[in-house]
Design an enzyme around this catalytic site. Sequence first.
Site, mmCIF file in Angstrom:
data_model
loop_
_atom_site.group_PDB
_atom_site.id
_atom_site.type_symbol
_atom_site.label_atom_id
_atom_site.label_comp_id
_atom_site.label_asym_id
_atom_site.label_seq_id
_atom_site.Cartn_x
_atom_site.Cartn_y
_atom_site.Cartn_z
ATOM 1 N N ASP A 197 52.805 58.124 16.895
ATOM 2 C CA ASP A 197 52.598 58.112 15.463
ATOM 3 C C ASP A 197 53.961 58.438 14.834
ATOM 4 O OD1 ASP A 197 51.325 58.503 12.891
ATOM 5 O OD2 ASP A 197 51.656 60.642 13.283
ATOM 6 N N ASP A 199 54.850 59.723 11.050
ATOM 7 C CA ASP A 199 54.919 60.899 10.179
ATOM 8 C C ASP A 199 54.104 62.052 10.745
ATOM 9 O OD1 ASP A 199 56.420 59.277 8.464
ATOM 10 O OD2 ASP A 199 54.600 58.513 7.508
ATOM 11 N N ASP A 315 49.584 63.460 15.711
ATOM 12 C CA ASP A 315 49.187 64.756 15.156
ATOM 13 C C ASP A 315 47.809 64.703 14.500
ATOM 14 O OD1 ASP A 315 50.218 63.110 13.041
ATOM 15 O OD2 ASP A 315 50.334 64.902 11.779
#
Length: 396
Positions: A197, A199, A315
């Site tokens: 991922d 950001d 995240d």
Amino acid sequence: MSPISDKFLPRDDVVRICRDLQARGRRIGFTSGAFDLIHAGHADFLERARALCDVLVVGVNTDDSVRQYKGSGRPVVPEDRRAHLVAALESVDYVFLFEERRNARNLELLKPQLYIKAGDYTESGLTSSEVVERHGGEAVILPIEIATSTTDLIRRACGSLSPDAAEKTGPSEDGQSAGEFCFDVRPAKTAPAVFLDRDGTINVETEYLHEPERLELLPGAGEGMRRFMDMGYRIVVVTNQAGIALGYFAKEDFYKTNRAMFRALKPFGVVIDRIYFCPHGLNDGCSCRKPGTALVERAREELNLDLAHSVFIGDRTSDLETGRRTGMTTILVRTGAAGSDGEYGVEPDYVASDLSDAARWVLERERTGAPFPEPVRGKRALTQRLVAKSIRKGKR
Ligand SMILES: [Zn+2]
């Protein structure tokens, strides 16, 4: 013919020289390209382009910008050498390197009388032509007469590339790689990948990040990605960018932010093979927004990836869910949202403090020969995998 060092210059210098030449009535022609593995088609094109003007200026894409749209393994030749070779051609008067994906900025600065595009050029939209016309110039398309493509050359040189490594142009229906309008070469060798991922995993998450100057790498990100590269993993970024659909920023801002990320990762020697992104909104019903698997499937196809030995790291639980649906090992990083969104009830195979810790865990698992989890198909498999995981944990 002037020496190459007089022809290959920084863009600002070329702009200044051209302004002076235009003031003295010279007709400036401009064209651009990657010019990776220069071939007869390039030389012929540039010769005919030169015949249309008094001074031919060529913009050569930097390595980072080529990577953005040509994908894995490109360019073959580094930017300085590509520019050097273009400058060595008699038809070319000036060469500079530029990092933008499009020519709008070049045309704003140079204001050429002629903007010369190759006949197979598939840049969508006419924005560049509009810029050149606004400054009183015109855009022309020169047909390619010696049809050789660098992609063909690479394919022939490698010999073993699969026939379905066909040239692909145009964005796919769902989701886009950063290479919407160029050729892809599918690597001949299957490899595992680490899917990341962006950001909150690679860089500090700020709401709808789109300003390149605000991009900040998370601690351990560069080191971790480098470790994965050293272990033979391809590096693929899969990111949801709903801010595009919401009109908060343009695709161009997204690309610029990616370039800032490339620059930040450079000191670590990290090369991202491909960035895939979903530009759609939450309720658009597309198949590419994570946890949709379309972008992973596309990466698998385009980069010849072995998903069963690949790892998805993010995240958010949507990252873990994407990894689970595609049979990958999943790792949650305790950066960004750190899994607090709770949208999907997926247990990660490992919870890492950051990307460096994640790479360390994967490396250790490879060293100790611990098996990769079975590809997950449905709930039962997931349960089995969770059991396997708790067994592994008990061993430690
Ligand atoms: Zn989408």
